[in-house]
Design a protein around this motif. Structure first.
Motif: not given
Length: 142
Positions: A39-55, A85-93
């Protein structure tokens, strides 16, 4: 009557067993989902919000919760911008493995672009607490 009672007991046992099995576990200090995929996290995500879409989402699939998932300790469910919907751990998607991860335990995506990170967990599997109930999340690729 006994057959119905036995059927109910078997059903309750199956449900209890499903709830007891964790969807995310620690393997070699890294959080993994089903099939031991990282499982991975993405630095560009905001707390409780994913910024990963499309490609981005094609290469880094979202870790998707089960239908009835709810907050459980450090885990929560967020609603993505696309309504998913997406699972987050400590607010990180959380993202369910990078497409270059071919085998369980692979971490090919760790530090990819300097913004993707395998979820590292401090502690041993015996002492780390990272697993919500089993019915809580399912990880899969789209």
């Amino acid at each position: 009557m006994q057959a119905k009672l036995l059927a109910l007991l078997v059903a309750a046992f199956v449900i209890a067993a499903a709830v007891a099995a964790p969807p995310a576990q620690v393997r070699s200090g890294v959080l993994v989902g089903p099939d031991d995929m990282t499982l991975y996290t993405y630095d560009e995500d905001a707390p409780n919000r994913s910024h990963c879409s499309g490609g981005c989402l094609a290469a880094w699939p979202a870790f998707v919760p089960s239908q009835h998932a709810a907050r459980s300790g450090e885990f929560s469910v967020i609603t993505r911008g696309d309504g998913g919907r997406q699972v987050a751990r400590n607010g990180k998607p959380l993202y369910y493995y990078y497409t270059a991860d071919r085998n369980p335990g692979d971490i090919a995506g760790d530090n990819s672009g300097g913004v993707w990170h395998a979820v590292r967990v401090v502690g041993t599997p015996a002492t780390a607490t990272v697993s919500p109930p089993a019915a809580w999340a399912t990880g899969y690729r789209y």
